[in-house]
Write a protein that holds these residues in place. Sequence first.
Motif, PDB file in Angstrom:
ATOM      1  N   THR A   1       0.848  -1.349  -0.100  1.00 54.12           N
ATOM      2  CA  THR A   1      -0.130  -0.036   0.014  1.00 54.12           C
ATOM      3  C   THR A   1       0.896   1.344  -0.055  1.00 54.12           C
ATOM      4  O   THR A   1       1.959   1.206   0.354  1.00 54.12           O
ATOM      5  CB  THR A   1      -0.975   0.124   1.405  1.00 54.12           C
TER       6      THR A   1
ATOM      7  N   ILE B   1      -2.232  -1.643  -3.578  1.00 59.74           N
ATOM      8  CA  ILE B   1      -3.670  -1.202  -3.288  1.00 59.74           C
ATOM      9  C   ILE B   1      -3.976   0.201  -3.084  1.00 59.74           C
ATOM     10  O   ILE B   1      -3.361   0.873  -2.111  1.00 59.74           O
ATOM     11  CB  ILE B   1      -4.056  -1.977  -2.125  1.00 59.74           C
TER      12      ILE B   1
ATOM     13  N   LEU C   1     -11.629  -3.579   0.781  1.00 60.00           N
ATOM     14  CA  LEU C   1     -11.328  -5.130   0.649  1.00 60.00           C
ATOM     15  C   LEU C   1     -11.538  -5.215  -0.777  1.00 60.00           C
ATOM     16  O   LEU C   1     -10.887  -6.080  -1.690  1.00 60.00           O
ATOM     17  CB  LEU C   1     -12.463  -5.840   1.387  1.00 60.00           C
TER      18      LEU C   1
ATOM     19  N   ALA D   1      -8.348  -4.288  -2.638  1.00 59.31           N
ATOM     20  CA  ALA D   1      -7.442  -5.569  -2.441  1.00 59.31           C
ATOM     21  C   ALA D   1      -7.951  -6.670  -3.280  1.00 59.31           C
ATOM     22  O   ALA D   1      -6.836  -7.107  -3.753  1.00 59.31           O
ATOM     23  CB  ALA D   1      -7.504  -5.902  -0.866  1.00 59.31           C
ATOM     24  N   GLU D   2      -8.888  -7.034  -3.384  1.00 59.18           N
ATOM     25  CA  GLU D   2      -9.401  -7.952  -4.099  1.00 59.18           C
ATOM     26  C   GLU D   2      -8.958  -7.736  -5.566  1.00 59.18           C
ATOM     27  O   GLU D   2      -8.441  -8.857  -6.332  1.00 59.18           O
ATOM     28  CB  GLU D   2     -10.912  -8.183  -4.283  1.00 59.18           C
TER      29      GLU D   2
ATOM     30  N   VAL E   1       1.989 -10.296  -0.258  1.00 58.24           N
ATOM     31  CA  VAL E   1       1.303  -9.194   0.090  1.00 58.24           C
ATOM     32  C   VAL E   1       1.999  -8.700   1.515  1.00 58.24           C
ATOM     33  O   VAL E   1       1.873  -9.447   2.428  1.00 58.24           O
ATOM     34  CB  VAL E   1      -0.212  -9.409   0.252  1.00 58.24           C
TER      35      VAL E   1
ATOM     36  N   ASN F   1      -5.513  -1.510   9.429  1.00 58.17           N
ATOM     37  CA  ASN F   1      -5.947  -2.337   8.311  1.00 58.17           C
ATOM     38  C   ASN F   1      -6.438  -3.678   8.592  1.00 58.17           C
ATOM     39  O   ASN F   1      -6.120  -4.254   9.592  1.00 58.17           O
ATOM     40  CB  ASN F   1      -4.672  -2.346   7.356  1.00 58.17           C
TER      41      ASN F   1
ATOM     42  N   VAL G   1      -7.341  -9.341   4.472  1.00 61.39           N
ATOM     43  CA  VAL G   1      -6.471  -9.363   3.269  1.00 61.39           C
ATOM     44  C   VAL G   1      -5.771 -10.540   3.254  1.00 61.39           C
ATOM     45  O   VAL G   1      -5.357 -11.281   2.138  1.00 61.39           O
ATOM     46  CB  VAL G   1      -5.612  -8.247   3.512  1.00 61.39           C
TER      47      VAL G   1
END
Length: 409
Positions: free
Chosen positions: A119, A144, A154, A157-158, A168, A181, A186
């Motif tokens: 991120t 992300i 989310l 994230a997907e 990740v 977070n 995640v």
Amino acid sequence: MSSLGLEIREQFPILHQEVNGHPLVYLDSGASSQKPRAVIEAIKRYYENDHANVHRGVHTLGSRATDAYEEARDKVAAFLNAKFREEIIFTRGTTTALNLVASSYARSVCREGDEIVLTPMEHHSNLIPWQQVAKATGATLKYIPLQPDGTITLQDAENAITDKTKIVSMTYVSNVLGVMNPIQEVAAIAHRHGAKMVVDGAQSTPHVKVDVQQLDCDFYAFSGHKMCGPTGIGALYGKKELLERMEPIEFGGEMIDRVDLYESTFKDPPERFEGGTPIIAGAVGLGAAIDFLTEIGMDRIHAHDAYLAKIAYEQLSQIDGLTIYGPRDNRTGIVTFNMKDIHAHDVATVIDQEGVAIRAGHHCCQPLMRWLNVNATARASFYLYNTEDDVAKLAAALRNAEQFFDNIG
């Protein structure tokens, strides 16, 4: 209202002093927390009574030192709810732990075309190691995106995590925005795609109850000095089956099984990752800090820190020209802000004259500063020994600073 700070403040000797003629208001625990007498005395007792090298001598002091060091490992394992004590590796801190994962695990599994998902809010310690992995392996970095309030969704994230994703890596709590977070969710997304979840726990471990089995993260890194422990000690949690497949990145004494003139074999984890004389006194101090925090209760600490951040947000929001970053809620012990067009360093310098200590700068998050469209921010970070009076003194000092800059402007 929370009474925790008033109850335990006496246990922190450093807080009972004046700075620039004012009682110290220490609001920089996000950078490094202060130490209770229990931790200071534990380190002192170790050096006065038990110091020797560990895992080597069979004499009494060597046995005492080894027992103290390994007892600290047990305390860390219990504190994080690790399944096995062998899943805890002592390191110099979060930075070293994340670099160990990047250098040993990630470089062995990443190839050209693979993806590493991060991120934009990551601390440099959870960004630069992955940049180096990408350069060395040909993997690609993906991010992300952040919502306007600095949170992630989310769904994003997907969208970012795919079957090409190998790693990740994400902070549990942002050291700038204070936002928590959704690590568990995640991690589930990452695992559905066959990726591993790495967590920067530097800002979360001091403030919230951490259960690595519930989070189902594959690696979790933290530092002792942010959670009432000494500097120079931290730990990496890694799932046992992953650590057993990883190669050491430092070589020397005590991490070996057999050494011949032309080849060597290594011990099982965690010893294979702890070459040389370890940070024995630091581990003892970290164990004492864990005892201290556990006795208070991490749920109580979390509630206290969140409450102080909430009232700080409310009081600082009433100051003209002050911009606060991050969500109003869902923050843990951190309030980050800027005052008009005044540089954060100048703000921090002025309120230091009233004994109020805050952090100013880019907080080792330059990409996040650019996302915020600023060069630097000021940050007040609260911990278990802070009080409502500390929040009031911060607000008063900032109002005085506003008047000061208006007068000289």
